[in-house]
Design an enzyme around this catalytic site. Sequence first.
Site, PDB file in Angstrom:
ATOM      1  CG  ASP A  12       6.897 -10.600  -2.904  1.00 51.59           C
ATOM      2  OD1 ASP A  12       6.836  -9.482  -2.363  1.00 51.59           O
ATOM      3  OD2 ASP A  12       5.900 -11.126  -3.448  1.00 51.59           O
ATOM      4  CB  SER A  13       4.897 -10.757   1.155  1.00 53.30           C
ATOM      5  OG  SER A  13       4.282 -10.329  -0.048  1.00 53.30           O
ATOM      6  CB  CYS A  44       8.647  -7.366  -1.449  1.00 51.73           C
ATOM      7  SG  CYS A  44       7.270  -6.804  -0.432  1.00 51.73           S
ATOM      8  CD  GLU A  97       0.271 -14.352  -3.192  1.00 46.56           C
ATOM      9  OE1 GLU A  97       0.184 -15.540  -2.857  1.00 46.56           O
ATOM     10  OE2 GLU A  97       1.353 -13.799  -3.461  1.00 46.56           O
ATOM     11  CB  CYS A 104       2.526  -3.657  -5.200  1.00 48.45           C
ATOM     12  SG  CYS A 104       2.217  -5.302  -4.494  1.00 48.45           S
ATOM     13  CG  HIS A 152       1.575  -9.542  -5.222  1.00 44.81           C
ATOM     14  ND1 HIS A 152       2.622  -9.355  -4.357  1.00 44.81           N
ATOM     15  CD2 HIS A 152       1.094 -10.795  -4.973  1.00 44.81           C
ATOM     16  CE1 HIS A 152       2.753 -10.436  -3.596  1.00 44.81           C
ATOM     17  NE2 HIS A 152       1.843 -11.321  -3.960  1.00 44.81           N
TER      18      HIS A 152
HETATM   19  N1  DGL Z   1       4.632  -7.718  -3.375  1.00 45.50           N
HETATM   20  C1  DGL Z   1       4.648  -6.799  -2.281  1.00 45.50           C
HETATM   21  C2  DGL Z   1       5.094  -5.418  -2.738  1.00 45.50           C
HETATM   22  O1  DGL Z   1       5.750  -5.301  -3.767  1.00 45.50           O
HETATM   23  C3  DGL Z   1       3.364  -6.633  -1.521  1.00 45.50           C
HETATM   24  C4  DGL Z   1       2.534  -7.780  -1.244  1.00 45.50           C
HETATM   25  C5  DGL Z   1       2.027  -7.810   0.178  1.00 45.50           C
HETATM   26  O2  DGL Z   1       1.244  -6.945   0.597  1.00 45.50           O
HETATM   27  O3  DGL Z   1       2.455  -8.714   0.859  1.00 45.50           O
HETATM   28  O4  DGL Z   1       4.844  -4.448  -2.080  1.00 45.50           O
END
Ligand code: DGL
Length: 270
Positions: free
Chosen positions: A11-12, A74, A153, A187, A189
């Site tokens: 993931d990012s 992600c 985060e 997402c 997150h």
């Molecule tokens: N966790 C990422 C997603 O599922 C997005 C987070 C980011 O913007 O880096 O899209």
Amino acid sequence: MSDPRPIGVFDSGMGGLTVLRELIRALPDESFIYLGDTARLPYGTKSADTVRRYAQQAAAALVARGVKMVVIACNTASISSAAVAELLAPLPVLGVIAPGAKAALAAAPDGPVAVIATETTVKGGAYRAAIRALGSDIPIVQQACPLFVPLAEEGLVEGPIVEAIVARYLGPVLESMPRPKAILLGCTHYPALKGAIAKVAGPEIALVDSAKTAADAVAATLREKGITNSGGAAALSFLATDAPDRFARAGAIFLGQPIDPGAVELIDLQ
Ligand code: DGL
């Protein structure tokens, strides 16, 4: 035959740990290497071309460590899953968009469904396409929530400030007519903010994410390819492109278990 090679997950940042959590639960005999591209987060505000390049670099780093498949945990990077799969072929690659679309339809088969996601995911319309690919023509509303990723985060996931931001983004979604029956957390997150989202959305709207259906899809792929590990001795290790200590500290919220800072290795993807 048992295949003890680890599964690579990336993931990012830390959001994909919500998917890893479900993978560990569903596949306790498997080993995992998780990569958080913390130096280049967020992906969700970057162009599709940049995200594709980042996703390919992250996947290649996992392959260099001997993984047997790659899970793109992600949503934003999952838009590039075809490009990543092409690069890694014949290694299996799985994104979270199709599993998320399946979960949304299971929760609200007749819709409407609201998809909340990053700007890049919303702009690409990947969820709309994935729901349509499953043969459904339910009404779909989409809403980008760019502040959710930095909040998550930061570990700031509840309280009045978070609820005010959630209300600001969800306002148009909740007012759309007919009212959504499910909100898809598009997402990885966003599950960290689930409590605040549920508070604002109210009890009649189901909140769904792709973690559980993604874990089912990974299990099915391992069986299909004959690469499951039945030997036990599962290991868990982490890679981060920046601030491994912070990753270990804040990542525990997403993973739901402590992360040993010594188990997080700093790497460079450039
Ligand atoms: N966790 C990422 C997603 O599922 C997005 C987070 C980011 O913007 O880096 O899209």
